[in-house]
Design an enzyme around this catalytic site. Sequence first.
Site, PDB file in Angstrom:
ATOM      1  N   HIS A   1      -6.784  -4.252  -8.015  1.00 20.29           N
ATOM      2  CA  HIS A   1      -6.701  -3.515  -6.741  1.00 20.29           C
ATOM      3  C   HIS A   1      -8.061  -3.538  -6.051  1.00 20.29           C
ATOM      4  CE1 HIS A   1      -4.186  -0.892  -4.282  1.00 20.29           C
ATOM      5  NE2 HIS A   1      -5.231  -0.101  -4.091  1.00 20.29           N
TER       6      HIS A   1
ATOM      7  N   ARG B   1       0.811  -1.219   0.000  1.00 20.76           N
ATOM      8  CA  ARG B   1       0.000   0.000   0.000  1.00 20.76           C
ATOM      9  C   ARG B   1       0.845   1.270   0.000  1.00 20.76           C
ATOM     10  NH1 ARG B   1      -5.264   0.113   2.127  1.00 20.76           N
ATOM     11  NH2 ARG B   1      -6.353  -1.839   1.806  1.00 20.76           N
TER      12      ARG B   1
ATOM     13  N   TYR C   1     -16.806  12.432 -14.981  1.00 24.28           N
ATOM     14  CA  TYR C   1     -16.653  13.623 -15.831  1.00 24.28           C
ATOM     15  C   TYR C   1     -15.261  13.734 -16.443  1.00 24.28           C
ATOM     16  CZ  TYR C   1     -20.905  15.036 -13.366  1.00 24.28           C
ATOM     17  OH  TYR C   1     -22.156  15.079 -12.833  1.00 24.28           O
TER      18      TYR C   1
END
Length: 959
Positions: free
Chosen positions: A203, A157, A247
């Site tokens: 992931h 991580r 977007y």
Amino acid sequence: GPATMSPVLVGSSRRRRRLLRSKSAAYAAPLSLSSVSFLSSLLIVFLLCLLVAPDADGFVADIGSSPARRSGVSTTYSSTHRSSTTACLVLRSSSSDVIDNTDGELGSYDPSSAELTESEMANAANDLVRLTGGSVELPDEISQSFMQYALSIILGRALPDARDGLKPVHRRILYAMSGLGLGPNSSHRKCARVVGEVLGKYHPHGDVAVYDALVRLAQDFSTGTPLIDGHGNFGSIDNDPAAAMRYTECKLTKVSSEALLDDLNSATVDFVPNFDGNEVEPTVLPAKLPILLLNGCAGIAVGMATNCPPHNLNELMDACIALTEAKEDDAPEVTDQRLFKLVPGPDFPTGALIIGTDGSKKLYKTGNGGVVMRAVTHVEQIVTGRGKTRSAIVVTELPYQVNKAALLEKIADLVNDKKIEGVADLRDESDRDGIRVVIELKRDAVAAVVQNNLLKKSALQTTFSGNFLALMGSGTVPQRFTLRAALDTFLDFRFLTIRRKAAYQLTKVKARAHTVEGLLKALQSADEVIELVRSAPDQNEAREALMDPSNERLGLSRDQADAVLKLQLGQLTRLNKGKLLDEQETLSASKAELENLLNVDTAVRSLMIKEFNENKRKFGVPRRTQIQPEEGELEDIDLVKNSRSVIVVTRGGYIKRMPLKTFESQGRGTRGKKGTSSTSEDNEVSHCFTCNDHDTLLMTTQKGIAFGLRAFQVPTGTRTAKGVPIPSVLPVKTDDIITSVLTVSEFTEEEYVVLATENGWIKKTSLKAFENLSSRGLIIATLEDGDRLAWCQKCTDKDDILIGSRLGMATRFSAEKLRPTGRTSRGVRSMKLKEGDTVADMNVLPSDSVGYVLAVTSSGYGKRINTSDFRTTARGGVGVIAIKFKQSNAKDVVSCLLIVNEDDEVLVITAKGIMVRQKVKDISTQSRTATGVLVQRVDVENGDHITSVSLVPTYEETD
């Protein structure tokens, strides 16, 4: 305790504490036996981990859906109490299978062991319930579970791999985009599509975390070399968030495509199964650039953190070239000094300035250090709304990771709280062309002073705290590294990558050369090949006929036979044979080149240097962050305007500072203005003098102690204010008082300090001996009982010293005749005093002086006397008359003798704080035996009297 698991909770620290307390109370009730209280708390921690950290990689999987549950394992927990106070977590299993755990100790970590995939780590956590015949020791269970959690965070991580400089999430994003075909020449694709690809295949964590990582890779103000080309709103330097992933659009940049993913399909790196075993992903990307140093990285793991600043690509490539060349035989070693010249410091994407190189060198040598960053500013003359011009400080570049909106808010708060003065307006005129913050100044403000205050008190100057920590070796060992270690790790990895690529390509070249050899054999015996194929009943028989070892002209291998069977008749021409011969020659040269790469280290290093130069040509940019020479930490003196001030010290032990412009010049014989409060006898003024705010005040006490203090460090007060107690500024004892103050602008070897006592003792000590004088104080004179140190002046050997007594006598002698003594000596006799007489004042008189001696009595009478009227005599004499007193005031005494010029101004102050500022030329010149004129009206009947007269400096203010 529970605090150990706090990193897995979200929200504020107060909310985390409430959550911990509530969950602790919920789980502690059934386990309240005193004999197992400690182990019970550990159990609570473990259960909390299960509840609040289900998403941590490899920590624990959902037991309800685990293979153990599906195989019939009962998850019934029971707590037992034994004589050894050992609590066990017993799991009864209907299965007879027991996991063998004889290899190593529980909770141990072996970096050399094979790397586990996420699915294997999850299965290991679930299958742990069957350890040791169905019984698990609670300490071992917690140790191994937390170790898996910690290692998952560290390895999977938070920390980057030193080889490609990427965290797993960044690596998976780039690999997924490469798989989607989002190269630099393709069209942009919705970020939501990329995030979904990453989540579904590689992931299995939150979509917000993946999208935030993707956004950072596209922000040109966060990374020096963006790896993703973003289309849409990807945030701003004002800490504005990026638009929702539905977007925004993205694709790979040329850097990530050519420098990170180009050799991915050439067996340069290892691939491992993904979390569910249905896909594979690379353990590291075959980077051609040291991305860890190029773009930097920040991450917080369990018990460790990393914070690496970005650097300039050209400088990193030069360093890589130098280190690569140094590995050749007989090549000179790259010293740290040369390496720091090649990479002098970080290069932040926001530009700004780096102050000095000491911080960078410490960071590069030790892996830990701070780099001082400063905003780029300049002063402009701007036109206001009324057509008038004002000075303004314009900020065009900010330090790295400084939030512009928060910075402006902080500056506004400082101005509103009066912590920064001189700012009239603050505007943000930034646009798409760059940053422009305008700090408009007031008309009387000094730009340099305001700018220094802003640098000292706001984020316009800040420090980047670097901490070099990454996964070294094979990506499994978290380790602190230096600049040299980071570059060496990358170079070793690139060397190995080239070797692996060469081995892969050599295999392909050999295979193709073998095929071409078979095709050439077939072309040489084309008629026979056609006949064999035409007479064969099927394709397999034809292949066997071509592979017949008894056929000396053919005898092809299986690969060669397959290639021949795929030939079309049109390829059995002489032209095609020529092409095959040319290809065979090319393959032979490629084979020799690849074998050279595999066998000769120098060939690999030459190729590396060629790649580094090509990277500079393609992707290099000029340095954005300029490095300025070290100028030292900003001290308080840099933040204060060098104005003229009046310092007032009262007999009651109070001190204050007032601007000199508070007192305008007045006529002779007027009352004057109050300069202090006169409500009590403690407010009687003992010292009043003028100075510049940057001057050092050499303050001496009656007991022979000296203190050093900058004038601006004296708190300011109004004209009628009492001031602040001296002990709040200096550590003066309660039974000691300040008797003399000397203003020093510069400590030089040619000057001395002359000290005089009331009983007539005098000494001379070098001014340089007081250079390091601080507010802690030093003994500067040894006094006899009953004597007081009262005067302190500067002089040179060319000067004369004028001593005056309270009964009107004065003596003048050469300072050269006064032998210099040590700092703690007592000194010698200055003049012979009559009985009951004491020294009234001491002055230093230049030998070529043509000025005057201003004599002022305690009742307000004074006069000017030509300095030539006081002839130079031997030290220790009785002296001559300096002033006579009026017969109507027999108790009058000399208050001061001051050396002045006709163009000077003086500030006369009484014991009750009445001040008069007047011109010297308004005071008449008289002989030594005259009584003088009225200089200031003094209320003698009510106990007021003149205490001091100080000279007002005539020089202008400086910045």
